[in-house]
Design a protein around this motif. Structure first.
Motif, PDB file in Angstrom:
ATOM      1  N   LEU A 126       0.837  -1.198   0.000  1.00  0.00           N
ATOM      2  CA  LEU A 126       0.000   0.000   0.000  1.00  0.00           C
ATOM      3  C   LEU A 126       0.873   1.248   0.000  1.00  0.00           C
ATOM      4  CD1 LEU A 126      -2.744   1.370   0.135  1.00  0.00           C
ATOM      5  CD2 LEU A 126      -2.795   0.968   2.598  1.00  0.00           C
ATOM      6  N   GLN A 127       1.960   1.212   0.787  1.00  0.00           N
ATOM      7  CA  GLN A 127       2.858   2.369   0.828  1.00  0.00           C
ATOM      8  C   GLN A 127       3.484   2.590  -0.553  1.00  0.00           C
ATOM      9  OE1 GLN A 127       3.037   4.436   3.543  1.00  0.00           O
ATOM     10  NE2 GLN A 127       4.052   5.776   2.052  1.00  0.00           N
ATOM     11  N   GLY A 128       3.794   1.495  -1.243  1.00  0.00           N
ATOM     12  CA  GLY A 128       4.346   1.602  -2.595  1.00  0.00           C
ATOM     13  C   GLY A 128       3.403   2.341  -3.528  1.00  0.00           C
ATOM     14  N   PHE A 129       2.111   2.023  -3.439  1.00  0.00           N
ATOM     15  CA  PHE A 129       1.112   2.697  -4.277  1.00  0.00           C
ATOM     16  C   PHE A 129       1.043   4.184  -3.915  1.00  0.00           C
ATOM     17  CE2 PHE A 129      -3.075   4.128  -5.610  1.00  0.00           C
ATOM     18  CZ  PHE A 129      -3.295   3.476  -6.819  1.00  0.00           C
ATOM     19  N   LEU A 130       1.047   4.460  -2.602  1.00  0.00           N
ATOM     20  CA  LEU A 130       1.002   5.868  -2.146  1.00  0.00           C
ATOM     21  C   LEU A 130       2.203   6.642  -2.699  1.00  0.00           C
ATOM     22  CD1 LEU A 130      -0.095   5.403   1.568  1.00  0.00           C
ATOM     23  CD2 LEU A 130      -1.210   6.928  -0.055  1.00  0.00           C
ATOM     24  N   ASP A 131       3.384   6.016  -2.619  1.00  0.00           N
ATOM     25  CA  ASP A 131       4.599   6.692  -3.086  1.00  0.00           C
ATOM     26  C   ASP A 131       4.522   7.019  -4.573  1.00  0.00           C
ATOM     27  OD1 ASP A 131       5.500   6.448  -0.517  1.00  0.00           O
ATOM     28  OD2 ASP A 131       6.823   4.735  -0.930  1.00  0.00           O
ATOM     29  N   ASP A 132       3.837   6.164  -5.315  1.00  0.00           N
ATOM     30  CA  ASP A 132       3.701   6.383  -6.765  1.00  0.00           C
ATOM     31  C   ASP A 132       2.577   7.353  -7.106  1.00  0.00           C
ATOM     32  OD1 ASP A 132       5.675   4.572  -7.118  1.00  0.00           O
ATOM     33  OD2 ASP A 132       4.344   2.896  -7.646  1.00  0.00           O
ATOM     34  N   HIS A 133       1.758   7.751  -6.111  1.00  0.00           N
ATOM     35  CA  HIS A 133       0.592   8.601  -6.395  1.00  0.00           C
ATOM     36  C   HIS A 133       0.551   9.821  -5.483  1.00  0.00           C
ATOM     37  CE1 HIS A 133      -0.514   4.833  -8.391  1.00  0.00           C
ATOM     38  NE2 HIS A 133      -1.262   5.583  -9.189  1.00  0.00           N
ATOM     39  N   ASN A 134       1.669  10.512  -5.407  1.00  0.00           N
ATOM     40  CA  ASN A 134       1.770  11.778  -4.660  1.00  0.00           C
ATOM     41  C   ASN A 134       1.381  11.650  -3.193  1.00  0.00           C
ATOM     42  OD1 ASN A 134       2.494  13.131  -7.064  1.00  0.00           O
ATOM     43  ND2 ASN A 134       0.304  13.242  -7.620  1.00  0.00           N
ATOM     44  N   GLY A 135       1.510  10.446  -2.647  1.00  0.00           N
ATOM     45  CA  GLY A 135       1.335  10.302  -1.204  1.00  0.00           C
ATOM     46  C   GLY A 135      -0.095  10.292  -0.695  1.00  0.00           C
ATOM     47  N   ARG A 136      -1.080  10.253  -1.618  1.00  0.00           N
ATOM     48  CA  ARG A 136      -2.476  10.158  -1.156  1.00  0.00           C
ATOM     49  C   ARG A 136      -3.216   9.136  -2.012  1.00  0.00           C
ATOM     50  NH1 ARG A 136      -5.801  15.311  -0.059  1.00  0.00           N
ATOM     51  NH2 ARG A 136      -6.685  14.011   1.575  1.00  0.00           N
ATOM     52  N   ALA A 137      -4.162   8.455  -1.402  1.00  0.00           N
ATOM     53  CA  ALA A 137      -4.926   7.445  -2.145  1.00  0.00           C
ATOM     54  C   ALA A 137      -6.208   7.126  -1.396  1.00  0.00           C
ATOM     55  CB  ALA A 137      -4.086   6.177  -2.321  1.00  0.00           C
ATOM     56  N   VAL A 138      -7.058   6.363  -2.062  1.00  0.00           N
ATOM     57  CA  VAL A 138      -8.319   5.926  -1.452  1.00  0.00           C
ATOM     58  C   VAL A 138      -8.230   4.416  -1.291  1.00  0.00           C
ATOM     59  CG1 VAL A 138     -10.828   5.871  -1.665  1.00  0.00           C
ATOM     60  CG2 VAL A 138      -9.537   7.783  -2.623  1.00  0.00           C
ATOM     61  N   VAL A 139      -8.352   3.953  -0.056  1.00  0.00           N
ATOM     62  CA  VAL A 139      -8.297   2.510   0.170  1.00  0.00           C
ATOM     63  C   VAL A 139      -9.705   2.018   0.485  1.00  0.00           C
ATOM     64  CG1 VAL A 139      -7.617   2.739   2.610  1.00  0.00           C
ATOM     65  CG2 VAL A 139      -7.046   0.672   1.373  1.00  0.00           C
ATOM     66  N   LYS A 140     -10.050   0.848  -0.076  1.00  0.00           N
ATOM     67  CA  LYS A 140     -11.415   0.338   0.054  1.00  0.00           C
ATOM     68  C   LYS A 140     -11.409  -1.139   0.421  1.00  0.00           C
ATOM     69  CE  LYS A 140     -13.226   3.480  -3.492  1.00  0.00           C
ATOM     70  NZ  LYS A 140     -14.121   3.666  -4.648  1.00  0.00           N
ATOM     71  N   THR A 141     -12.373  -1.522   1.264  1.00  0.00           N
ATOM     72  CA  THR A 141     -12.597  -2.950   1.476  1.00  0.00           C
ATOM     73  C   THR A 141     -13.385  -3.441   0.249  1.00  0.00           C
ATOM     74  OG1 THR A 141     -14.587  -2.395   2.730  1.00  0.00           O
ATOM     75  CG2 THR A 141     -12.619  -2.815   3.995  1.00  0.00           C
ATOM     76  N   PRO A 142     -12.939  -4.522  -0.370  1.00  0.00           N
ATOM     77  CA  PRO A 142     -13.581  -4.939  -1.626  1.00  0.00           C
ATOM     78  C   PRO A 142     -15.043  -5.348  -1.474  1.00  0.00           C
ATOM     79  CG  PRO A 142     -11.462  -6.021  -1.356  1.00  0.00           C
ATOM     80  CD  PRO A 142     -11.754  -5.327  -0.060  1.00  0.00           C
ATOM     81  N   ARG A 143     -15.396  -5.884  -0.282  1.00  0.00           N
ATOM     82  CA  ARG A 143     -16.754  -6.416  -0.112  1.00  0.00           C
ATOM     83  C   ARG A 143     -17.499  -5.721   1.019  1.00  0.00           C
ATOM     84  NH1 ARG A 143     -13.803 -11.408  -1.093  1.00  0.00           N
ATOM     85  NH2 ARG A 143     -13.231 -11.351   1.097  1.00  0.00           N
TER      86      ARG A 143
END
Ligand code: ADP
Length: 377
Positions: A126-143
């Motif tokens: 998850l931190q890897g994704f944040l680092d690639d997207h300016n440090g902010r993101a939306v995390v969701k439970t799939p179900r």
């Protein structure tokens, strides 16, 4: 003999299918989760929709099974199919409304525009994704998320540590969904009706306004929508309805981004809050249309009755006296505004009803709808 529809789930969506069913002479039966649900008046059975025997017994005397929600487990849906029951939407389509990760990967295969996303199984990913997207993101439970529950805007991966822990305890395991934080101008919704025979009709694209992750207002059609925008939204909706084999009503929640792209947020395969305006604003309401579609009847026209329709949700409702006590003043406030109630006890943030105004001048229509809804606040 009348056509018989069995609806699993006794919430307000099932409740609002009852009036059009009566008009069309359809025998509608509801499997409610408990006594006193919104759709209690048509509840022919009360039971657990996760139990195959309960659902099979309920389905015995109907022509088609459909849904008020998308939570019926896949094995129960498959048991219905094996028993020869017509199920619309079917399990193959419904899986994409049940799990946001399954949806994201299938929409990617279909080439449907959506936010950047990834499946992440731990804090480091998850931190890897944040680092690639300016440090902010939306995390969701799939179900199992709804009304913004199961959606978090984060800037540190640790903020989702509790969700990873919960998933680790879940026998089904699995990943979290993370998405880029979309910079959007507004949110839109596109509804499509599709029958098992493949007939397909689109509603006009609408603007939805969310407050605290919950739909507050819908304006139909979306104001200031260029013809091209409406066309793009419709093409996305039709592409998904066909691509996923959806039957019944499909709602596609969309972002209109600051840089003029249209991206898919999520899907619902049933009548949806973004389509409640159609009860008073369209030739054919989404509830009637859903019944027609799942029964493979010809679809009804989706043209609007008036240039504008505005739907305002009643959230929580009055603390004392309930909706009934406020009803006379609300109805007197504007005799052209329509009030719809769900027969639910008011609780903070809970959707207990909505109002819809229609007319020629958008400012007037917004004002009227909000003024009547305010009586129930
Ligand atoms: P739910 O299943 O609870 O309705 P959604 O996935 O629709 O959850 O998200 C709820 C709200 O959160 C959306 O209506 C939108 O306002 C916001 N949201 C969701 N995903 C994103 C995203 N990727 N970027 C920006 N905002 C988002």
């Amino acid at each position: 003999m009348s056509l018989r529809v069995g609806v699993i789930g006794g919430g307000q969506l099932a409740r609002m299918m009852i009036a059009p069913a009566v008009e069309l002479g359809i025998d509608i039966r509801v499997l409610a989760e408990g006594e006193g649900m919104s759709a209690a008046i048509a509840a022919s059975a009360v039971g657990d929709y996760r139990d195959a025997d309960t659902v099979l017994a309920f389905a015995r005397d109907v022509d088609v099974i459909t849904f008020d929600h998308e939570h019926v487990p896949q094995p129960v849906l498959r048991a219905l199919i094996e028993a020869g029951v017509a199920v619309h939407p079917g399990p193959d389509a419904l899986q994409y409304a049940q799990d946001k990760l399954v949806m994201r990967s299938r929409l990617a295969e279909l080439g449907i525009p959506q936010p950047d996303w990834a499946a992440v199984s731990d804090v480091a990913q998850l931190q890897g994704f944040l680092d690639d997207h300016n440090g902010r993101a939306v995390v969701k439970t799939p179900r199992g998320g709804y009304d913004g529950k199961g959606v978090r805007v984060i800037s540190h991966a640790e903020e989702a540590a509790d969700w990873f822990a919960t998933l680790a305890e879940d026998a089904r395991g699995g990943d979290l969904l993370v998405e880029e934080l979309v910079s959007f101008r507004r949110e839109l919704a596109q509804q499509i009706a599709r029958t098992p025979s493949g007939e397909m009709l689109a509603y006009p694209v609408v603007e939805t306004v969310q407050r605290d992750g919950v739909c507050a207002e819908v304006i139909a059609p979306a104001p200031h929508a260029a013809a091209r925008l409406a066309e793009v939204a419709r093409e996305i909706g039709e592409g998904i309805a066909e691509g996923l084999g959806v039957t019944g009503m499909l709602a596609v929640e969309l972002f209109e981004t600051d840089d003029d792209r249209v991206l898919v947020n999520e899907l619902a395969m049933r009548p949806h809050n973004s389509g409640h305006w159609s009860q008073d604003g369209s030739i054919t309401s989404q509830f009637e249309q859903h019944l027609r579609a799942v029964l493979d009847l010809p679809l009804g026209a989706t043209a609007t009755r008036q240039p504008w329709a505005v739907m305002v949700n009643i959230l929580g409702g009055p603390a004392e006296g309930g909706l009934a006590q406020r009803m006379p003043a609300a109805l007197a406030a504007h005799t052209g505004v329509k009030v719809h109630t769900y027969g639910k006890d008011p609780r903070p943030g809970r959707k207990v009803g909505h109002v819809t105004a229609t007319g020629v001048d958008l400012d007037d229509v917004c004002y009227d709808a909000r003024a009547v809804a305010a009586h129930f606040a």
